[in-house]
Design an enzyme around this catalytic site. Structure first.
Site, short mmCIF file in Angstrom:
data_model
loop_
_atom_site.label_atom_id
_atom_site.label_comp_id
_atom_site.label_asym_id
_atom_site.label_seq_id
_atom_site.Cartn_x
_atom_site.Cartn_y
_atom_site.Cartn_z
N SER A 113 1.26 -8.65 8.92
CA SER A 113 0.70 -7.31 9.12
C SER A 113 1.11 -6.72 10.48
O SER A 113 2.29 -6.68 10.78
CB SER A 113 -0.81 -7.40 8.96
OG SER A 113 -1.31 -6.17 8.53
N HIS B 93 -3.21 -7.99 0.44
CA HIS B 93 -2.73 -8.13 1.82
C HIS B 93 -3.32 -9.41 2.42
O HIS B 93 -4.52 -9.49 2.66
CB HIS B 93 -3.26 -6.89 2.56
CG HIS B 93 -2.76 -6.71 3.94
ND1 HIS B 93 -1.49 -6.28 4.21
CD2 HIS B 93 -3.37 -6.88 5.13
CE1 HIS B 93 -1.33 -6.19 5.52
NE2 HIS B 93 -2.46 -6.55 6.11
C1 GCU Z 1 -4.14 -1.63 9.34
C2 GCU Z 1 -2.91 -0.85 9.78
C3 GCU Z 1 -1.62 -1.57 9.38
C4 GCU Z 1 -1.65 -3.00 9.85
C5 GCU Z 1 -2.91 -3.69 9.38
C6 GCU Z 1 -3.12 -5.09 9.95
O1 GCU Z 1 -4.26 -1.60 7.96
O2 GCU Z 1 -2.98 0.43 9.22
O3 GCU Z 1 -0.49 -0.92 9.93
O4 GCU Z 1 -0.50 -3.68 9.40
O5 GCU Z 1 -4.05 -2.94 9.80
O6 GCU Z 1 -2.54 -5.45 10.94
O7 GCU Z 1 -3.96 -5.80 9.39
#
Ligand code: GCU
Length: 446
Positions: free
Chosen positions: A277, A418
């Site tokens: 992420s 995710h």
């Molecule tokens: C949020 C953000 C993302 C990121 C994510 C994370 O959703 O919008 O860009 O990748 O957090 O790091 O969990």
């Protein structure tokens, strides 16, 4: 005493102006928040910056031209327009052993564990980040290793009472009794599903991790804490290309690499930098800049990571700058409503890693991160790999779920949300085996 008096009429005028200004700001912000597009047919038409053409318009046809000119240009463009530039000030880093493998036995079968405090000093100011390392116990040769940042503290990666609880700022979580941005013992091991340490060491790899908040706490404080407090110029004189948090976290990964180069049990030529992420975005930027990382793995990294910004599907440049302004340099904010004018897109970030192996992983339900945009960026980076004859991502379409493809440029779309799962780790280790010549027979896997 001198006092400014505002006439009642001008006071009303002033308030109306302020009201109108705030209203337009709120309306703009709302528009960004409400207008998330998930429809492929609504993606605006776009043209990506060329991989093999220099800023002056010259074609790049050799690996030498790539190394000397194009890669350097791409790094400079990402520094200037997106992640920002680290201040030039020199930093001395001391590595202090705070847990050695001779301490009480770690609860990971087959592993030895150590924890190092990396203390960064510059101009009399310091900041520190703890590096937790697990290595296979019975290795006779220096081992390859996965280096990664974690989201909640090293003590959350494994349930090991010897690992110190971070003192740095952490995100509050009522369920773990974390209420004042300080972690607790209840958080021990809370992220262990994402870290199959026993399996990793069994397969002959080391795992090293740093809590990203030790390097720079993940909230916008105008760059007053973490490593920014040590290196940055005061906020009002901050250049618009000054580094943001992602660049700071990436810098911390390179300081861990400096340490690996001094450790005989670790093979510093076989270090894979991995991140999930926002930390996947960070792994890409760390790997693009620091060619000592022999492999880069970006999991569900999305906007600002592997996903193409110009697709404007799921998270957009406008939205990411609004919610996480501290992640990037100030210049990046100007591109929110004109992504087509960015001199870069994320395929170039991947290309800057060539010819080193790159693995991009997406998840089917992670629409926010635009899995298709992640696949396309990887694909669009392939001309850089082709300069070395390493363009093996021949698939024109995304593979179906849970199918890992590619040898130099690896990709999979995991089924689900995710996250980082055992399936993802299996694919990453299989991919690393191909490049790091891991002896599977010796590890008892074949
Ligand atoms: C949020 C953000 C993302 C990121 C994510 C994370 O959703 O919008 O860009 O990748 O957090 O790091 O969990």
């Amino acid at each position: 005493m001198y006092r400014t008096v505002i006439h009642p009429f001008s006071k009303t005028f002033l308030f109306s102006c302020m009201f109108a200004f705030s209203l337009s700001f709120i309306q703009k912000a709302n528009a960004v928040f409400q207008s998330v597009n998930y429809d492929e047919s609504k993606i605006p038409s776009y043209v990506l910056p060329e991989v093999l053409v220099t800023q002056k318009g010259h074609p790049v046809t050799t690996t030498e031209q790539w190394k000397q000119i194009r890669r350097a240009e791409i790094i400079a463009l990402f520094e200037e327009h997106m992640f920002g530039k680290k201040p030039a000030m020199a930093v001395a880093t001391n590595y202090e052993v705070i847990l050695s493998e001779t301490d009480d036995r770690p609860p990971i079968p087959g592993a030895i564990r150590r924890q190092i405090k990396m203390v960064f000093n510059a101009s009399g100011k310091t900041n520190a980040a703890d590096l937790l390392v697990y290595l296979p116990k019975d290795a006779s040769d220096p081992v390859p290793l996965f280096l990664t940042l974690n989201f909640h503290g090293n003590h959350t990666v494994v349930n090991d009472p010897a690992v110190p609880i971070t003192n740095s700022w952490v995100r509050n979580q009522a369920a773990k009794n974390i209420t004042k941005n300080r972690s607790t013992k209840d958080a021990r091991g809370m992220q262990q599903s994402r870290w199959p340490v026993a399996e990793i060491v069994k397969r002959g790899y080391g795992l090293a991790t740093i809590y990203y908040g030790d390097i720079d706490p993940d909230y916008h404080d105008q760059f007053k804490n973490g490593i920014h407090a040590v290196l940055d110029t005061p906020n009002k004189n901050r250049p618009s290309n000054a580094w943001g948090s992602i660049a700071a976290w990436a810098w911390g990964l390179s300081r861990a690499m400096d340490y690996f180069e001094t450790v005989p049990q670790i093979d510093s030529n076989r270090i894979a930098v991995f991140g999930h992420s926002r930390l996947g975005k960070t792994a890409l930027w760390a790997g693009a800049q620091d060619a000592r990382f022999a492999m880069v793995i970006a999991n569900n990294s999305g906007c600002g990571g592997a996903a193409l910004s110009r697709r404007e599907i799921g998270e957009t440049v406008a939205r990411i700058n609004q919610v996480f302004p501290h992640w990037f340099c100030k210049n990046f904010r100007a591109y929110g409503d004109r992504v087509n004018e960015l001199p870069i897109d994320q395929h170039l970030l991947i290309a800057a890693i060539a010819p080193r192996p790159i693995y991009v992983a997406s998840a089917s339900d992670d629409r926010w991160a635009d899995p298709r945009g992640e696949f396309l960026a990887l694909k669009k980076a392939s001309p850089a790999y082709a300069l070395w004859g390493l363009n093996d991502l021949s698939e024109t379409e995304m593979p179906s779920v849970n199918q890992s493809i590619g040898r130099q440029m690896g990709y999979h779309l995991r089924e689900g949300k995710h996250d980082v799962t055992p399936y993802d780790w299996k694919c990453f280790m299989d991919f690393a085996d191909l490049h790091f010549q891991i002896d599977n027979a010796r590890n008892g896997r074949n």
